[in-house]
Design an enzyme around this catalytic site. Sequence first.
Site, PDB file in Angstrom:
ATOM      1  N   SER A 485       3.435  -7.346  -2.335  1.00 40.69           N
ATOM      2  CA  SER A 485       4.265  -6.791  -3.515  1.00 40.69           C
ATOM      3  C   SER A 485       4.487  -7.494  -4.659  1.00 40.69           C
ATOM      4  O   SER A 485       3.871  -8.163  -5.616  1.00 40.69           O
ATOM      5  CB  SER A 485       5.573  -6.100  -2.760  1.00 40.69           C
ATOM      6  N   ASP A 682      -0.797   3.328  -0.012  1.00 45.36           N
ATOM      7  CA  ASP A 682       0.800   2.695  -0.573  1.00 45.36           C
ATOM      8  C   ASP A 682       0.589   3.237  -1.986  1.00 45.36           C
ATOM      9  O   ASP A 682      -0.605   3.783  -2.524  1.00 45.36           O
ATOM     10  CB  ASP A 682       0.555   1.273  -0.643  1.00 45.36           C
ATOM     11  N   HIS A 744       1.985   0.188   2.497  1.00 45.27           N
ATOM     12  CA  HIS A 744       2.132  -1.043   1.679  1.00 45.27           C
ATOM     13  C   HIS A 744       2.249  -2.494   2.096  1.00 45.27           C
ATOM     14  O   HIS A 744       1.860  -3.502   1.714  1.00 45.27           O
ATOM     15  CB  HIS A 744       3.571  -0.930   0.882  1.00 45.27           C
TER      16      HIS A 744
END
Length: 935
Positions: A485, A682, A744
């Site tokens: 991320s 994601d 994710h």
Amino acid sequence: MVQITLSTSLKTLLFTIGPLLLPKLIGYYRAYRAKASLTPIPVRPPPTYVFTALNILFVSCVFALISTLPTFAPENIFQITASRLQTPNDVLFKRLSSLRPDGKLTHADELLKPRIASIDARCLYLYYGPSIVAYCPFCISDEPMSYFWYAVPMILFPHMLHLFALGAATSSAIGGKEGNRWRTSAVMLGVGLAVAECYLTGAGDFKANARVFKPEDLNHFHWNMRIWRGIGIAVADVALAGFLWASSTNRLFVVPPTAAERVETATRILESARGRIAALSIMRNVVLRDEGLRTKVEGYWRKEGQIMSEVMVEREVVEGMRSALGSGRVNIAQVEEEARRFADGIVKTPSGVQQQPLHVEITPEHHGNLFFWHFQNRHIANRQRTVLWLNGGPGCSSMDGALMEIGPYRLKDKKHLVYNDGAWDEFANVLFVDNPVGTGFSYVDTDSYVHELTEMANQMVQFLEKFFELFPEYRMNDIYIAGESYAGQHIPYIAKAILDHNSRQKADKQWNLSGLLIGNGWISPPEQYDAYLQYGYEAGMIQGGTDIANKLEASYSVCVKTLNEPRGADKVDQPTCERILTDMLELTKKDGRCTNMYDVRLDDTWPSCGMNWPPDLEYVKPYLRRDDVKQALHINKDKHTGWTECAGAVSGAFHPTSKPSISLLPNLLEQVPIVLFSGDKDLICNHLGTEELIHNLKWNGGTGFELSPGTTAPRRDWTFEGEPAGIYQEARNLTYVLFYNSSHMVPFDFPRRSRDMLDRFMNVDIASIGGQPTDSRIDGEKGVQTSVGGHPNSTVAEEAEKKKIEKAKYAAYYRSGEVALVIVIIAAVAWGWFVWRDRRRRAGYQGLFGGSSNYLPRMNGTPFRDVRGKQNGRDVEAADFDEGELDDLHVVEPREEGAERRYSIGGESSDDDGGGRRKINGENHANGDIANEKH
């Protein structure tokens, strides 16, 4: 006769081969002792599992000996009635009835009575026992082998039980490798006992008792064989137990460890020593950082040193110490063992994972401390490696990675940890850091949060400097930085700071930065903002031409205008572009729920839209807030607030003016290999944006994944354990991995696949250390043998060993069945041989009197077949004789003395009870006068 023949055969065999075999045995023993002396192995107590195997053999031995007791033997009517084999049936069973309750024969007696009326039947009784003779439905005295085949299952049954005990005692599940070493010998011994009994029973002369007239001279073969069988089984068990005990304690039959085993043992000892040193380092640094504690400790040791210096020079103390050490009253080995346990207790969790959690001070003026949790690698591969893991946010704790993704543990509930079979600490040390200050367990003054990426990176370099001071043994490791991320911004800036640090250091002070791994990373805002709408269309979240699509297209147009402004694309975050994602989630709202932005297959409550995901988060927060957990993690008292997953204050203060990390990648790729990986489900940092930024990126003399102008690196299919796992694409030091059906947080969904990716990237090759790699293929090719899937040096293999133990229990039963099959085959071959021998003896048609002469009437004391020798073998039934010869024959009644005893068991001898009389020539005569009357 069998016993004499067997004894004579053994003596002959020993006298024949003894002089040849004995010198060879002595030479073998001397060579064995010489070999053992070259690699001395200390004697040790038997392992615990060997005791289990020895107990099984002990129980088997006891039962075998108990079975030899007369109490458990079948009744022998000739022994209990003290009768001869020639005793008439009526007399025999009259004596037997007098021993029965109420003077009546039992049902078994009634069944047996008509079956032992002849001498042959009685011989078979003594040979095979009462149950065989009484209950065999197809056995007849004229075919004695029929009794043998009926008796075979009963003969083999105790041997089958014995083989089962031997198989259990020597199985890997119970006896370990020491027991399994003797498995073949034990099975052969058990089968040999069974074959020996079958052979002795089938080849013996059951008619030997027909020539015995005294009861005490009878050979009770069946009862004797029961005793010898029990003794043989007991001796076999004792011998196997002795061998097993001697080999497991290294007294005899020692097998020196292989070079690989010695290296593994030495490695484990070194790792253990390293762990103890690390424990001492932790304690030393904790003490040194606290001024009050440090003062107390120094004062204590000064006082202690003063006292000990005075005491140790006293004569009585010196003499007492010499006496204690010289006499062995002080067990130095025990003291060392207790010290080892104490050190292990400091640095090990109950499962044996070595870990060090601690705070490191970064900015003393602002009370800034970074918290780290370090897990030592479980096993050593070809190199020492350390992976630094960072979560995103900014301001989200790396405890997410430790307890929900790549750490050795997952939370089963709010209280209990379970092992993560895809943990990244298999062959690499893993270092989780709550970065930047103020994140997770890290802390800093509320007015001193980090604002810039460069500031964050410089603080991480400070952290690493102090970390390597605490743990210098990790300084020379290959260092990999991984995260996901927003760590897509952190990691490249930290890598650049490390390379800058190395440029200012001497070669021996440089850190070996070996690679970067970024998962679903936020790297290049223009391409990734643009991918929101594209992903929404492809995932079916947005339908073209609808009002929702029109509203989102309008938001996208505002975003594009902002990015096209001067320096618009040089910002890490653009609020107008962030609005696209916010509007997409709001437009999916229905009944108070919305799409999960981290996994579009799921939904969440509005307005969280994924902030409550993953589900383990429900357990992580209360667990990390427990006082006992914080104490175990050595959380400083200066950390006043409880743990939170993402610190809003840190995120709110972080507004970098630095350029996005995409600007650093071309220079980094010249020096360090990089992996970008994405989960295809994601939305927030979706794979389409990552693929687009790679397509536009120029590095190492090319653009995107082009291998040469006009030629692009192929997207290769990746399968993991037979299932489609994703896509690999690589060129010029950059690798892209797409994970199918993943979110994710890729390691949360597929921990073992993610570790396979890590092992490939780090070039962890288990080929040099042995083992079976996982079935991970790229375009059908296995490539480097990675550790996932387990080999003898992997944790997965250790966990799988528990399942193997369960399977081994069933394998023991299966192998017992194999032994039974071998016995059946041997019995079948023996049966065929006996049948062949019996038929060969009686081959061809022999006529009416073509059988054995032992049972033909005599004429003048001469067997019928010997009259006029030329007649021998002719067929009387076919009239193959001269009628004139009948005139020459004079048949004489068998009146010679002793004839009656040879041909009749109906008469009673003078030593038998009963007042029976026999009628001869129409007159009654008293017993004992028959021979005189005939003359």
